[in-house]
Scaffold this motif. Structure first.
Motif, PDB file in Angstrom:
ATOM      1  N   SER A 147     -17.916  31.913   8.907  1.00  0.00           N
ATOM      2  CA  SER A 147     -16.830  31.022   9.292  1.00  0.00           C
ATOM      3  C   SER A 147     -15.488  31.625   8.932  1.00  0.00           C
ATOM      4  CB  SER A 147     -16.985  29.685   8.558  1.00  0.00           C
ATOM      5  OG  SER A 147     -15.834  28.889   8.724  1.00  0.00           O
ATOM      6  N   ARG A 150     -10.074  29.052   8.250  1.00  0.00           N
ATOM      7  CA  ARG A 150      -9.481  27.860   8.853  1.00  0.00           C
ATOM      8  C   ARG A 150     -10.516  26.906   9.448  1.00  0.00           C
ATOM      9  NH1 ARG A 150      -6.315  31.168  12.758  1.00  0.00           N
ATOM     10  NH2 ARG A 150      -7.855  32.056  14.119  1.00  0.00           N
ATOM     11  N   ALA A 151     -11.735  27.381   9.699  1.00  0.00           N
ATOM     12  CA  ALA A 151     -12.786  26.531  10.259  1.00  0.00           C
ATOM     13  C   ALA A 151     -13.811  26.109   9.202  1.00  0.00           C
ATOM     14  CB  ALA A 151     -13.488  27.266  11.396  1.00  0.00           C
ATOM     15  N   PHE A 154     -14.782  22.458   8.981  1.00  0.00           N
ATOM     16  CA  PHE A 154     -15.453  22.019  10.206  1.00  0.00           C
ATOM     17  C   PHE A 154     -16.964  22.182  10.041  1.00  0.00           C
ATOM     18  CE2 PHE A 154     -17.405  23.218  14.297  1.00  0.00           C
ATOM     19  CZ  PHE A 154     -17.088  22.109  15.081  1.00  0.00           C
ATOM     20  N   TYR A 155     -17.375  23.315   9.487  1.00  0.00           N
ATOM     21  CA  TYR A 155     -18.799  23.582   9.315  1.00  0.00           C
ATOM     22  C   TYR A 155     -19.389  22.892   8.083  1.00  0.00           C
ATOM     23  CZ  TYR A 155     -18.050  27.098  12.897  1.00  0.00           C
ATOM     24  OH  TYR A 155     -17.731  27.727  14.074  1.00  0.00           O
TER      25      TYR A 155
END
Length: 195
Positions: A147, A150-151, A154-155
């Motif tokens: 990942s 910045r993500a 999200f995960y």
């Protein structure tokens, strides 16, 4: 195109040379470049498979999948390691033993569709498809990915991926600074389908 319409009508197509990719533009130049320059080459060599995410013929995003392995010692939960070792019942199962997994090599949504929960809906679909694949066609228990910083949430927050223990301190103390300084810094994450 309306976000709700996309969420209810997107579909997947395997990438081929006839697809028009020039207008795809995610927030990552690395992800754009991979799709436009490398995805089909790798797919033709059977190194990965890229599925385009389309709605009414318009390119919304893509996901690239491939098989991989995760070392048993990278699993955070010691009790899971013990159960897996017991089930394998092999004298050769040590901490470096490799477990099969599917790697989500790339996942990207076009910028114009971000912030509308479209990526979330699509990723839920990807996870469901992988879960069904693991139950009916292919033996694997873990899904892995790298990942971008910045993500990360999200995960981890929305899809129950976890990072490696070695990254705990840095993420806990510095994630916001890392995102600000190097948003494409990568963290290895995994998801256990048997949770």
């Amino acid at each position: 195109m309306n976000a709700e319409y996309i969420k209810n009508n997107f579909y997947y197509e395997t990438l081929n040379e006839k697809h028009e990719l020039d207008n795809f533009n995610s927030i990552s130049e690395d992800l754009n470049e991979f799709l436009k320059e490398d995805a089909l080459k790798q797919q033709n060599e059977k190194l990965s498979l890229t599925k385009l995410i389309l709605c009414d013929g318009e390119l919304i995003g893509y996901v690239t999948l491939l098989t991989s392995q995760i070392e048993i010692k990278k699993i955070r939960e010691k009790y899971k390691i013990n159960i897996i070792k017991e089930k394998l019942s092999s004298k050769n199962v040590n901490n470096n033993y490799l477990l099969p997994c599917v790697l989500i090599g790339r996942f990207a949504i076009d910028k114009k569709y971000m912030g509308k929960h479209i990526g979330q809906k699509i990723f839920e679909s990807i996870m469901q498809n992988l879960k069904e694949l693991s139950e009916k066609q292919l033996g694997f228990r873990f899904i892995t990915l790298e990942s971008f910083a910045r993500a990360y949430t999200f995960y981890t927050d929305k899809h129950y991926f976890v990072n490696l223990t070695k990254d705990d301190e840095e993420i806990k103390k510095n994630l916001e600074k890392i995102i600000e300084k190097d948003p494409e810094r990568k963290f290895f994450l995994y998801h256990d389908l048997k949770i």
